[in-house]
Write a protein that holds these residues in place. Structure first.
Motif, mmCIF file in Angstrom:
data_model
loop_
_atom_site.group_PDB
_atom_site.id
_atom_site.type_symbol
_atom_site.label_atom_id
_atom_site.label_comp_id
_atom_site.label_asym_id
_atom_site.label_seq_id
_atom_site.Cartn_x
_atom_site.Cartn_y
_atom_site.Cartn_z
ATOM 1 N N ASN A 236 32.432 45.507 42.432
ATOM 2 C CA ASN A 236 33.321 46.237 43.443
ATOM 3 C C ASN A 236 33.235 45.661 44.722
ATOM 4 O OD1 ASN A 236 35.085 48.231 41.537
ATOM 5 N ND2 ASN A 236 32.803 48.775 41.169
ATOM 6 N N ARG A 237 32.189 45.884 45.132
ATOM 7 C CA ARG A 237 31.938 45.580 46.677
ATOM 8 C C ARG A 237 32.379 43.756 46.900
ATOM 9 N NH1 ARG A 237 26.355 46.589 50.129
ATOM 10 N NH2 ARG A 237 27.087 46.141 52.060
ATOM 11 N N ILE A 238 32.283 43.114 45.907
ATOM 12 C CA ILE A 238 32.606 41.550 46.304
ATOM 13 C C ILE A 238 33.759 41.389 46.108
ATOM 14 C CG2 ILE A 238 32.194 39.151 44.919
ATOM 15 C CD1 ILE A 238 29.286 40.325 44.369
ATOM 16 N N VAL A 239 34.539 42.098 44.979
ATOM 17 C CA VAL A 239 36.042 42.002 44.907
ATOM 18 C C VAL A 239 36.594 42.462 46.130
ATOM 19 C CG1 VAL A 239 37.895 42.659 43.391
ATOM 20 C CG2 VAL A 239 36.031 41.747 42.301
ATOM 21 N N GLU A 240 36.316 43.676 46.537
ATOM 22 C CA GLU A 240 36.966 44.325 47.728
ATOM 23 C C GLU A 240 37.047 43.322 49.172
ATOM 24 O OE1 GLU A 240 35.137 48.057 47.963
ATOM 25 O OE2 GLU A 240 36.078 48.829 46.124
ATOM 26 N N GLU A 252 32.760 34.341 36.674
ATOM 27 C CA GLU A 252 32.116 33.941 35.534
ATOM 28 C C GLU A 252 32.611 35.239 34.350
ATOM 29 O OE1 GLU A 252 28.765 31.125 36.828
ATOM 30 O OE2 GLU A 252 28.236 32.943 36.450
ATOM 31 N N ALA A 253 32.940 36.532 34.690
ATOM 32 C CA ALA A 253 32.878 37.096 33.664
ATOM 33 C C ALA A 253 34.106 38.135 34.162
ATOM 34 C CB ALA A 253 31.630 38.267 33.620
ATOM 35 N N ARG A 254 34.711 38.807 32.824
ATOM 36 C CA ARG A 254 36.173 39.544 32.965
ATOM 37 C C ARG A 254 35.868 40.641 33.681
ATOM 38 N NH1 ARG A 254 38.268 40.438 27.834
ATOM 39 N NH2 ARG A 254 39.433 42.032 28.777
ATOM 40 N N GLU A 255 34.655 41.278 33.926
ATOM 41 C CA GLU A 255 34.457 42.653 34.553
ATOM 42 C C GLU A 255 35.067 42.672 35.959
ATOM 43 O OE1 GLU A 255 31.818 42.582 30.933
ATOM 44 O OE2 GLU A 255 32.230 41.191 32.705
ATOM 45 N N PHE A 256 35.109 41.368 36.562
ATOM 46 C CA PHE A 256 35.252 41.389 37.995
ATOM 47 C C PHE A 256 36.951 41.309 37.868
ATOM 48 C CE2 PHE A 256 30.915 39.731 38.329
ATOM 49 C CZ PHE A 256 30.726 40.072 39.559
ATOM 50 N N VAL A 257 37.588 40.882 37.242
ATOM 51 C CA VAL A 257 38.955 40.934 37.088
ATOM 52 C C VAL A 257 39.489 42.262 36.917
ATOM 53 C CG1 VAL A 257 41.081 39.693 36.144
ATOM 54 C CG2 VAL A 257 38.949 38.490 36.526
ATOM 55 N N GLU A 258 38.890 43.000 35.820
ATOM 56 C CA GLU A 258 39.122 44.181 35.555
ATOM 57 C C GLU A 258 39.315 45.114 36.734
ATOM 58 O OE1 GLU A 258 37.718 44.196 31.032
ATOM 59 O OE2 GLU A 258 36.410 44.869 32.273
ATOM 60 N N VAL A 259 38.291 44.849 37.662
ATOM 61 C CA VAL A 259 38.380 45.812 38.991
ATOM 62 C C VAL A 259 39.100 45.301 40.199
ATOM 63 C CG1 VAL A 259 36.119 46.755 38.233
ATOM 64 C CG2 VAL A 259 36.226 45.005 39.853
ATOM 65 N N GLY A 261 39.651 41.520 40.860
ATOM 66 C CA GLY A 261 39.320 40.010 40.927
ATOM 67 C C GLY A 261 40.503 39.174 40.501
ATOM 68 N N LEU A 262 40.668 38.044 41.083
ATOM 69 C CA LEU A 262 41.929 37.137 40.647
ATOM 70 C C LEU A 262 41.822 36.839 39.486
ATOM 71 C CD1 LEU A 262 44.457 35.623 41.609
ATOM 72 C CD2 LEU A 262 42.927 34.032 42.542
ATOM 73 N N ILE A 263 40.708 36.024 39.032
ATOM 74 C CA ILE A 263 40.503 35.232 37.795
ATOM 75 C C ILE A 263 39.003 35.113 37.330
ATOM 76 C CG2 ILE A 263 40.467 32.681 38.988
ATOM 77 C CD1 ILE A 263 42.357 32.153 36.734
ATOM 78 N N SER A 264 38.967 35.038 36.127
ATOM 79 C CA SER A 264 37.484 34.659 35.487
ATOM 80 C C SER A 264 37.770 33.618 34.314
ATOM 81 C CB SER A 264 36.902 36.118 35.254
ATOM 82 O OG SER A 264 37.586 36.291 34.039
ATOM 83 N N TYR A 265 36.701 32.871 34.214
ATOM 84 C CA TYR A 265 36.588 32.025 33.032
ATOM 85 C C TYR A 265 35.245 31.980 32.703
ATOM 86 C CZ TYR A 265 36.925 28.086 30.118
ATOM 87 O OH TYR A 265 36.769 27.111 29.009
ATOM 88 N N LYS A 299 33.065 30.926 21.808
ATOM 89 C CA LYS A 299 34.352 31.570 22.395
ATOM 90 C C LYS A 299 34.361 31.528 23.744
ATOM 91 C CE LYS A 299 34.932 34.364 18.291
ATOM 92 N NZ LYS A 299 34.887 35.865 17.811
ATOM 93 N N PHE A 300 35.458 31.140 24.652
ATOM 94 C CA PHE A 300 35.573 31.458 25.918
ATOM 95 C C PHE A 300 36.924 32.038 26.227
ATOM 96 C CE2 PHE A 300 33.179 27.666 24.822
ATOM 97 C CZ PHE A 300 32.115 27.572 25.627
ATOM 98 N N GLU A 301 36.902 32.965 27.349
ATOM 99 C CA GLU A 301 38.069 33.438 27.784
ATOM 100 C C GLU A 301 38.569 33.253 29.190
ATOM 101 O OE1 GLU A 301 37.372 37.493 26.703
ATOM 102 O OE2 GLU A 301 35.717 37.833 28.283
ATOM 103 N N MET A 302 39.778 33.268 29.655
ATOM 104 C CA MET A 302 40.398 33.476 31.089
ATOM 105 C C MET A 302 41.056 34.435 30.997
ATOM 106 S SD MET A 302 42.722 30.585 32.676
ATOM 107 C CE MET A 302 41.909 29.184 32.224
ATOM 108 N N LEU A 303 40.989 35.333 32.006
ATOM 109 C CA LEU A 303 41.669 36.425 32.696
ATOM 110 C C LEU A 303 42.198 36.083 34.022
ATOM 111 C CD1 LEU A 303 39.558 37.588 30.317
ATOM 112 C CD2 LEU A 303 39.902 39.702 31.508
ATOM 113 N N ILE A 304 43.321 36.722 34.045
ATOM 114 C CA ILE A 304 43.811 36.549 35.455
ATOM 115 C C ILE A 304 44.656 37.923 35.793
ATOM 116 C CG2 ILE A 304 46.035 35.654 34.483
ATOM 117 C CD1 ILE A 304 45.974 33.741 37.319
ATOM 118 N N ASN A 305 44.571 38.175 37.132
ATOM 119 C CA ASN A 305 44.988 39.671 37.634
ATOM 120 C C ASN A 305 46.305 39.190 38.691
ATOM 121 O OD1 ASN A 305 45.758 41.890 39.015
ATOM 122 N ND2 ASN A 305 43.574 42.654 38.635
#
Length: 329
Positions: A236-240, A252-259, A261-265, A299-305
């Motif tokens: 949260n601190r990093i994303v903010e 590198e992980a989806r948890e950052f995008v869920e709070v 963050g812009l994108i993860s892969y 299995k790899f995943e890309m999330l974007i906010n």
């Protein structure tokens, strides 16, 4: 009529008696109670280990009935892992699951007899956890994150989103040996994309202030965050910070995008934990760690906010939208 009724009753009773053992067997314990050690570098409230425990339960291992879990949390203090690993090694365990590179190294040093299954290790051979992926030998095997080989892909995605980027700040835990290898890989591939990576290590709360100050004063165009339990704990601190400085950032992980963050892969971490549970199941059934090759994620995943992208006034290329596994709006 009486005889017919009696025959029907006996038939019904017999059918019920035949069905009962099948239902009962489905609820029976697997057999010997297994003692499983968990070595985690994070805080107890983290999500590490949940998918693994769920998969063990699905395989028939019910905690308290088929398995007894001996869990040790380092609570973000990597230096405690050696002591905690020694505690686990002193117990009569059937296996140990070690989460992340520092935990895997500590567990390997603590015992050469108890089977160890590791996960969240970016480069098991480079970090000295195993001598070979195909033939790990000894008492250690597990699931590689394959993280170092994904460094190039993450930079490529970041530059698709922010093509004018020339200087990228790389935020990472410089006390984690597994992260050292991944940081070096990111720096090595940067010239191929014509960008400069500014390496900024952080490993405690005090470091965050100086790390953020370095980024603010360094004419940085974008942010790359390497994920381990420490950076994940403070996501949260990093994303903010990235939002406040209006920095395009990839994680590198989806948890950052869920709070926010812009994108993860990166690899699907749930699938990795599930596979680690399946390795433990194999060991419980007689397989030797030395005979189980270290697996790499499939299995790899890309999330974007998109909300974050809009806030940053970024136009998301269609190529990224089509490749995204999940879009947070």
């Amino acid at each position: 009529m009486l005889d017919l009724g009696r025959r029907q009753f006996i038939t019904l009773l017999g059918g019920t008696a035949a069905a009962w053992p099948l239902a009962a067997r489905a609820q029976q314990p697997i057999g010997k109670i297994r003692r499983l050690g968990l070595l985690l570098p994070s805080l107890p409230e983290s999500s590490f280990g949940k998918a693994m425990r769920d998969r063990l339960r699905a395989l028939g291992y019910i905690e308290g009935r088929d398995t007894i879990l001996e869990t040790r949390w380092a609570e973000g203090k990597v230096e405690r892992l050696t002591e905690l690993a020694a505690e686990l090694a002193a117990l009569q365990l059937d296996a140990i699951i070690a989460f992340t590179t520092p935990a895997a190294i500590a567990a390997r040093k603590a015992t050469t007899t108890i089977p160890i299954v590791f996960l969240y290790v970016g480069d098991p051979v480079g970090a000295g956890v195993v001598p070979s992926l195909a033939r790990p030998g000894g008492n250690v095997t597990g699931i590689s994150l394959l993280a170092t080989e994904l460094s190039s892909k993450r930079l490529e995605i970041l530059l698709e989103l922010a093509p004018n980027t020339s200087r990228v700040a790389m935020l990472w835990n410089d006390s984690n040996p597994g992260m050292v290898l991944r940081a070096r890989e990111s720096q090595d591939v940067a010239p191929k994309f014509g960008v400069i990576i500014e390496s900024i290590g952080v490993h405690d709360l005090i470091n965050f202030d100086s790390a953020f100050a370095s980024i603010e004063n360094g004419r940085i165009d974008a942010l790359l965050t390497l994920v381990d339990p420490f950076t994940s704990q403070h996501r949260n601190r990093i994303v903010e910070f990235a939002a406040r400085r209006r920095l395009p950032a990839i994680y590198e992980a989806r948890e950052f995008v869920e709070v926010g963050g812009l994108i993860s892969y990166g690899p699907n971490l749930v699938a990795i934990e599930q596979r680690a549970a399946e390795y433990v199941d194999k060991i419980f059934k007689g397989a030797k760690a030395a005979d189980l090759p270290v697996e790499q994620p499939t299995k790899f995943e890309m999330l974007i906010n998109t909300r974050t992208a809009k806030t940053l006034s970024l136009s998301i290329p269609q190529s990224i939208m089509l490749r995204s596994d999940e879009v947070i709006e």
